[in-house]
Enzyme design. Structure first.
Site, PDB file in Angstrom:
ATOM      1  N   GLY A  12      11.278   6.014  -0.995  1.00 14.55           N
ATOM      2  CA  GLY A  12      11.024   6.006   0.453  1.00 14.55           C
ATOM      3  C   GLY A  12      12.141   5.258   1.173  1.00 14.55           C
ATOM      4  O   GLY A  12      12.574   4.213   0.723  1.00 14.55           O
ATOM      5  N   ARG A  73      12.663  11.472  -3.780  1.00 16.42           N
ATOM      6  CA  ARG A  73      11.955  11.096  -5.011  1.00 16.42           C
ATOM      7  C   ARG A  73      12.296  12.215  -5.985  1.00 16.42           C
ATOM      8  O   ARG A  73      11.901  13.348  -5.783  1.00 16.42           O
ATOM      9  CB  ARG A  73      10.452  11.011  -4.766  1.00 16.42           C
ATOM     10  CG  ARG A  73      10.070  10.022  -3.654  1.00 16.42           C
ATOM     11  CD  ARG A  73       8.577   9.772  -3.618  1.00 16.42           C
ATOM     12  NE  ARG A  73       8.165   9.094  -2.399  1.00 16.42           N
ATOM     13  CZ  ARG A  73       8.202   7.778  -2.209  1.00 16.42           C
ATOM     14  NH1 ARG A  73       8.664   6.986  -3.150  1.00 16.42           N
ATOM     15  NH2 ARG A  73       7.798   7.244  -1.066  1.00 16.42           N
ATOM     16  N   ASP A 104      10.631  -0.112  -7.210  1.00 11.84           N
ATOM     17  CA  ASP A 104      10.531  -0.259  -8.671  1.00 11.84           C
ATOM     18  C   ASP A 104      10.736   1.065  -9.411  1.00 11.84           C
ATOM     19  O   ASP A 104      11.313   1.085 -10.500  1.00 11.84           O
ATOM     20  CB  ASP A 104       9.220  -0.940  -9.066  1.00 11.84           C
ATOM     21  CG  ASP A 104       7.997  -0.184  -8.573  1.00 11.84           C
ATOM     22  OD1 ASP A 104       8.092   0.449  -7.515  1.00 11.84           O
ATOM     23  OD2 ASP A 104       6.967  -0.221  -9.252  1.00 11.84           O
ATOM     24  N   THR A 127      12.312  -1.328   0.042  1.00  9.44           N
ATOM     25  CA  THR A 127      11.054  -0.579   0.235  1.00  9.44           C
ATOM     26  C   THR A 127      10.202  -1.340   1.242  1.00  9.44           C
ATOM     27  O   THR A 127      10.164  -2.572   1.200  1.00  9.44           O
ATOM     28  CB  THR A 127      10.260  -0.402  -1.077  1.00  9.44           C
ATOM     29  OG1 THR A 127       8.903  -0.044  -0.751  1.00  9.44           O
ATOM     30  CG2 THR A 127      10.203  -1.658  -1.928  1.00  9.44           C
ATOM     31  N   ASP A 129       7.176  -1.609   1.185  1.00 14.13           N
ATOM     32  CA  ASP A 129       5.935  -2.075   0.543  1.00 14.13           C
ATOM     33  C   ASP A 129       5.968  -3.523   0.053  1.00 14.13           C
ATOM     34  O   ASP A 129       4.923  -4.099  -0.247  1.00 14.13           O
ATOM     35  CB  ASP A 129       5.588  -1.180  -0.650  1.00 14.13           C
ATOM     36  CG  ASP A 129       5.132   0.197  -0.210  1.00 14.13           C
ATOM     37  OD1 ASP A 129       4.810   0.356   0.978  1.00 14.13           O
ATOM     38  OD2 ASP A 129       5.112   1.102  -1.059  1.00 14.13           O
ATOM     39  N   ASP A 131       6.746  -4.751  -2.888  1.00 15.68           N
ATOM     40  CA  ASP A 131       5.988  -4.814  -4.140  1.00 15.68           C
ATOM     41  C   ASP A 131       6.896  -4.821  -5.377  1.00 15.68           C
ATOM     42  O   ASP A 131       6.507  -4.322  -6.426  1.00 15.68           O
ATOM     43  CB  ASP A 131       5.005  -3.638  -4.219  1.00 15.68           C
ATOM     44  CG  ASP A 131       5.711  -2.292  -4.160  1.00 15.68           C
ATOM     45  OD1 ASP A 131       6.921  -2.264  -3.895  1.00 15.68           O
ATOM     46  OD2 ASP A 131       5.046  -1.268  -4.388  1.00 15.68           O
ATOM     47  N   ARG A 173       0.362   2.541  -0.642  1.00 16.05           N
ATOM     48  CA  ARG A 173      -0.554   3.253  -1.540  1.00 16.05           C
ATOM     49  C   ARG A 173      -1.058   2.310  -2.629  1.00 16.05           C
ATOM     50  O   ARG A 173      -2.198   2.329  -3.003  1.00 16.05           O
ATOM     51  CB  ARG A 173       0.173   4.441  -2.167  1.00 16.05           C
ATOM     52  CG  ARG A 173      -0.705   5.624  -2.394  1.00 16.05           C
ATOM     53  CD  ARG A 173       0.071   6.861  -2.779  1.00 16.05           C
ATOM     54  NE  ARG A 173       1.359   6.933  -2.132  1.00 16.05           N
ATOM     55  CZ  ARG A 173       2.117   8.018  -2.051  1.00 16.05           C
ATOM     56  NH1 ARG A 173       1.765   9.111  -2.560  1.00 16.05           N
ATOM     57  NH2 ARG A 173       3.286   8.006  -1.465  1.00 16.05           N
TER      58      ARG A 173
HETATM   59  O1  F6P Z   1       6.940   3.352  -0.812  1.00 15.55           O
HETATM   60  C1  F6P Z   1       6.988   3.418   0.559  1.00 15.55           C
HETATM   61  C2  F6P Z   1       5.874   4.273   1.110  1.00 15.55           C
HETATM   62  O2  F6P Z   1       6.055   4.397   2.504  1.00 15.55           O
HETATM   63  C3  F6P Z   1       4.462   3.818   0.792  1.00 15.55           C
HETATM   64  O3  F6P Z   1       3.999   2.788   1.622  1.00 15.55           O
HETATM   65  C4  F6P Z   1       3.687   5.089   0.958  1.00 15.55           C
HETATM   66  O4  F6P Z   1       2.501   5.039   0.229  1.00 15.55           O
HETATM   67  C5  F6P Z   1       4.634   6.113   0.420  1.00 15.55           C
HETATM   68  O5  F6P Z   1       5.930   5.585   0.569  1.00 15.55           O
HETATM   69  C6  F6P Z   1       4.570   7.446   1.110  1.00 15.55           C
HETATM   70  O6  F6P Z   1       5.465   8.278   0.484  1.00 15.55           O
HETATM   71  P1  F6P Z   1       5.856   9.723   0.988  1.00 15.55           P
HETATM   72  O7  F6P Z   1       6.688   9.573   2.217  1.00 15.55           O
HETATM   73  O8  F6P Z   1       6.637  10.300  -0.138  1.00 15.55           O
HETATM   74  O9  F6P Z   1       4.589  10.429   1.277  1.00 15.55           O
END
Ligand code: F6P
Length: 323
Positions: A12, A73, A104, A127, A129, A131, A173
């Site tokens: 992300g 991704r 990660d 990120t 998040d 995390d 998430r």
């Molecule tokens: O990892 C960052 C993040 O924004 C999370 O908070 C979220 O759950 C996820 O990516 C959403 O991913 P995508 O944009 O691939 O749906």
């Protein structure tokens, strides 16, 4: 002796990634190293697609959210044969080492390149998040929290004016970090996160009590990954039991974009520069984390060991106590 580095952003996007790329490119050029940026993260790395990056090509980006070299991704990268082909391609292009900016999952890919093919790599945790194990802060988190808080401040005006409850879903998430920080900063009445089971009954009781006390604005922050479901599921259950009108706001990707905060620009600039410095000085396989307010080099295998426990769980109690 390194001559040419690659850089990529993966997973992300997060506000501040551009600042990290800018700092990395300019630090590299100050050391006489050239740099290329792989397009769309590991996808471009696998396809051998990159662009040359020089000092001027990273001008006027420090204030922009997202990542100007793109991100993705890349499931293909889970395949060892694909990784081997990508490394051959990288070496054919004369690229000696790699800066990886991501979370990660991105670092797990980087660790595989290092272990399987001895690719010199330095990581920058980026990120929203927050995390990643081994760092107190990740690039983008501060901006994301500020964006969520600003949105809730605005929602509160309507909550106060109408008396309706608002369930606001924030990103995360697997991580409740954004939710916890946002809940405290925005004065939320309740917060639900994936790491901690909060009884819906307790939340219902607290909301009933505060409505009975005459409180008009009620904000409940729900992390996207909470086990009770997203904000819609929680709202339906809680709204029905409290018997009070409510609305749901899903902030979603609004939190991922936008101009990075000063804080994110600063930590990103430090980390981008230090990642290149580590590679240039022969320290490979490290992530530039932050501990106790200072940048530190954390071995990669430690950084990908596990998902970081949310350092912010103490905020859960605080949010509940002072709501
Ligand atoms: O990892 C960052 C993040 O924004 C999370 O908070 C979220 O759950 C996820 O990516 C959403 O991913 P995508 O944009 O691939 O749906």
């Amino acid at each position: 002796m390194m001559k040419r580095l690659g850089i990529l952003t993966s997973g992300g996007d997060a506000p501040g990634m551009n600042a990290a790329i800018r700092a990395a490119v300019r630090t590299a050029s100050g050391r006489g190293l050239s740099m290329v940026g792989y397009i769309d993260g590991y996808t471009g790395f696998v396809a051998g697609e990159f662009q040359e990056l020089d000092d001027r090509s990273v001008g006027n980006i420090i204030q922009r959210g997202g990542t100007f070299i793109g991100t993705s991704r890349c499931d293909e990268f889970l395949d060892a044969d694909v990784r081997a082909a990508a490394v051959r391609q990288m070496r054919d292009a004369g690229v000696d080492g790699l800066v990886v900016i991501g979370g990660d999952g991105s670092f797990r890919g980087a660790l595989a390149l290092q272990v399987e093919h001895a690719v010199p790599i330095a990581g920058v945790p980026g990120t929203i998040d927050n995390d990643v194990f081994g760092t107190d802060e990740t690039i983008g988190f501060d901006t994301a929290v500020n964006t969520a808080v600003l949105a809730i401040d605005q929602v509160r005006d309507t909550s106060e004016s109408t008396g309706m409850m608002f369930f606001v879903e924030v990103m995360g998430r697997r991580s409740g970090a954004i939710a916890l920080h946002t809940a405290v900063a925005a004065g939320a009445s309740g917060v639900l996160v994936p790491e901690e089971h909060e009884s819906i009954d307790v939340l219902v009781r607290r909301l009933r009590e505060s409505i009975a006390r005459g409180k008009r604005s009620h904000i409940i922050v729900v992390a996207e990954g909470d086990e009770a479901g997203g904000a819609f599921a929680v709202a339906q259950q809680v709204g029905k039991e409290v018997g009070h009108p409510y609305r749901v706001v899903v902030l979603g990707h609004v939190q991922r974009g936008g101009r990075p905060s000063a804080r994110d620009r600063i930590i990103a600039s430090q980390a981008g520069a230090l990642a290149v410095t580590a590679l240039a000085e022969g320290r490979y396989g490290v992530m530039i984390g932050r501990q106790g307010g200072m940048p530190v080099e954390v071995p990669f295998d430690e950084a990908v060991k596990t998902v970081r426990p949310p350092g912010a769980l103490e905020l859960l109690h605080l949010a509940q106590t002072i709501s």
